[in-house]
Enzyme design. Structure first.
Site, mmCIF file in Angstrom:
data_model
loop_
_atom_site.group_PDB
_atom_site.id
_atom_site.type_symbol
_atom_site.label_atom_id
_atom_site.label_comp_id
_atom_site.label_asym_id
_atom_site.label_seq_id
_atom_site.Cartn_x
_atom_site.Cartn_y
_atom_site.Cartn_z
ATOM 1 N N SER A 123 0.816 -1.213 0.000
ATOM 2 C CA SER A 123 0.000 0.000 0.000
ATOM 3 C C SER A 123 0.849 1.261 0.000
ATOM 4 O O SER A 123 0.336 2.352 -0.222
ATOM 5 C CB SER A 123 -0.924 0.017 1.224
ATOM 6 O OG SER A 123 -0.158 -0.012 2.417
ATOM 7 N N HIS A 144 -2.440 -3.124 -6.045
ATOM 8 C CA HIS A 144 -2.872 -2.810 -4.683
ATOM 9 C C HIS A 144 -4.391 -2.915 -4.550
ATOM 10 O O HIS A 144 -5.128 -2.070 -5.046
ATOM 11 C CB HIS A 144 -2.398 -1.406 -4.295
ATOM 12 C CG HIS A 144 -2.853 -0.988 -2.935
ATOM 13 N ND1 HIS A 144 -3.224 0.303 -2.634
ATOM 14 C CD2 HIS A 144 -3.013 -1.705 -1.788
ATOM 15 C CE1 HIS A 144 -3.595 0.366 -1.367
ATOM 16 N NE2 HIS A 144 -3.470 -0.829 -0.838
ATOM 17 N N GLU A 156 -5.422 -0.308 -7.421
ATOM 18 C CA GLU A 156 -4.388 0.557 -7.978
ATOM 19 C C GLU A 156 -3.313 -0.308 -8.640
ATOM 20 O O GLU A 156 -2.826 -1.264 -8.031
ATOM 21 C CB GLU A 156 -3.741 1.398 -6.867
ATOM 22 C CG GLU A 156 -4.670 2.423 -6.242
ATOM 23 C CD GLU A 156 -4.023 3.183 -5.107
ATOM 24 O OE1 GLU A 156 -4.298 4.377 -4.961
ATOM 25 O OE2 GLU A 156 -3.239 2.566 -4.332
ATOM 26 N N ASN A 194 -3.831 6.481 -0.661
ATOM 27 C CA ASN A 194 -3.168 6.684 0.627
ATOM 28 C C ASN A 194 -2.411 7.993 0.706
ATOM 29 O O ASN A 194 -2.095 8.462 1.803
ATOM 30 C CB ASN A 194 -2.249 5.512 0.951
ATOM 31 C CG ASN A 194 -3.011 4.349 1.537
ATOM 32 O OD1 ASN A 194 -3.955 4.528 2.289
ATOM 33 N ND2 ASN A 194 -2.616 3.131 1.187
#
Length: 384
Positions: A123, A144, A156, A194
């Protein structure tokens, strides 16, 4: 590089929650799956959890009894890493530790065929750095998933500097066949979600640390005024306060200690105290919790909402400016990955980029911190 042809043989390394979810997703979409873990006890636990998950789908009439049995039969459990030798795609989903992942990838490259694609579910760790452990980094990328992998629509895809561009398109088409919404991100700290989501937690924590509002007040504002499904503190409790802090620390360090991503002292103390959220029974709330909205003065409500949303929009605008991802992928990522009610670029336009810019300028003048610096593109949009 040709498109993946079903049925695939998919290897998943790590039989924790995420590994289980990825294995289930691949099996539900017709792939044969090899689920590996070093610990036999973890494999036993994974088998039980996956059987329960498939049984729940059957009880909800989402799959038939025959489908339930067929999906389950596609998953093989093993603690012998050589079982990956026939895989077309291997997805690493172990602990978020750079050295551990690199050592694993080195070992995998000696086992899989030359046609096998290797990937990491990291991540926050650099894909280029992980790929440097390989003799053939061109066949490695980041994939991800978001938890729970069978349910969350966003994935992702992240190429490293030496990743074959054709591999990215191949993975994108595969994930679309798996009914996911894939987005492509540059190999930058935090990728899309993130990174852009950091202010949702960070600025909320800052407001509490300053004594401006309580956790419940902030959560109520973001649910009621913002339309978010969960407030930042409720969401941190769900994610795990330790996990959320770890991602913030990684992004902060990898951006060379940029003040925008500075971790919270309050959050650090919560982790030190073992108050990690739902998984420990106590976090910002005590569980089981009946979290309800509380009344917040309209003036305070406006201050809280504009402060957090302005930081989020500024981060999204900057991500677009530097080409982290396309405008469409940035908007899709935040709505599908963390359930934001609107894309942040569209939201900024709706509120008015000038108002967003003024809010950040006021915060900068008040605090004199680089934390509140504006994206050059936001300044341009505010003037147009």
């Amino acid at each position: 590089m040709k498109e993946f042809k079903e049925p695939l043989i998919v290897g998943v390394v790590g039989a924790g929650t995420m590994g289980q979810g990825i294995a289930q997703l691949a099996a539900q979409n017709g792939s044969s799956v090899v689920l590996y873990d070093q610990l036999e006890s973890q494999l036993t636990k994974a088998r039980v959890q996956l059987e329960k998950s498939l049984e729940r789908l059957k009880e909800k009439n989402k799959i038939s009894f025959e489908q339930r049995m067929e999906i389950g039969s596609r998953i093989a459990y093993t603690n012998v890493i050589a079982a990956f030798s026939e895989c077309d795609l291997v997805i690493e989903a172990i602990v978020e530790d750079r050295e551990a992942k690199m050592n694993l990838l080195k070992g995998l490259e000696n086992i899989v065929s030359e046609k096998c694609i290797l990937s990491s579910n990291t991540s926050s760790i650099s894909i280029t750095a992980l790929g440097s452990a390989l003799l053939h980094p061109e066949r490695f990328c980041g994939i991800h998933f978001f938890n729970p992998a069978p349910v969350m629509p966003l994935v992702e895809i992240i190429p490293g500097l030496r990743t074959d561009p054709n591999l990215i398109e191949k993975c994108r088409l595969l994930l679309q066949r798996w009914n996911k919404n894939p987005v492509v991100a540059k190999d930058a700290p935090g990728f899309i979600v993130n990174r852009i989501a950091r202010p949702y937690y960070g600025e909320a924590l800052r407001i509490v640390e300053e004594g401006i509002a309580t956790e419940n007040q902030i959560d109520s504002v973001m649910r009621c005024a913002g339309g978010f499904k969960m407030g930042p503190f409720e969401l941190m409790d769900l994610i795990g306060i330790d996990v959320n802090l770890m991602v913030t620390q990684t992004v902060y360090k990898d951006f060379f200690y940029d003040p925008k991503y500075k971790p919270s002292l309050l959050q650090t103390r919560m982790v030190e105290a073992g108050l990690l959220g739902r998984k420990t029974g106590v976090g910002f709330y005590s569980y089981p919790a009946n979290i309800t909205n509380v009344a917040v003065d309209s003036g305070l409500e406006g201050r809280i909402f504009m402060r957090i949303i302005s930081m989020l929009v500024n981060e999204a605008v900057e991500a677009y400016r530097i080409g982290l991802a396309s405008k469409e992928d940035i908007e899709l990522a935040m709505m599908k990955g963390v359930g934001y009610p609107k894309g942040l670029l569209a939201w900024g336009q709706e509120i008015g980029f000038e108002k967003i810019s003024e809010t950040l300028q006021d915060l900068y003048l008040q605090y004199q911190e680089e934390r509140y610096r504006q994206s050059p593109l936001l300044k341009q949009l505010a003037k147009s």
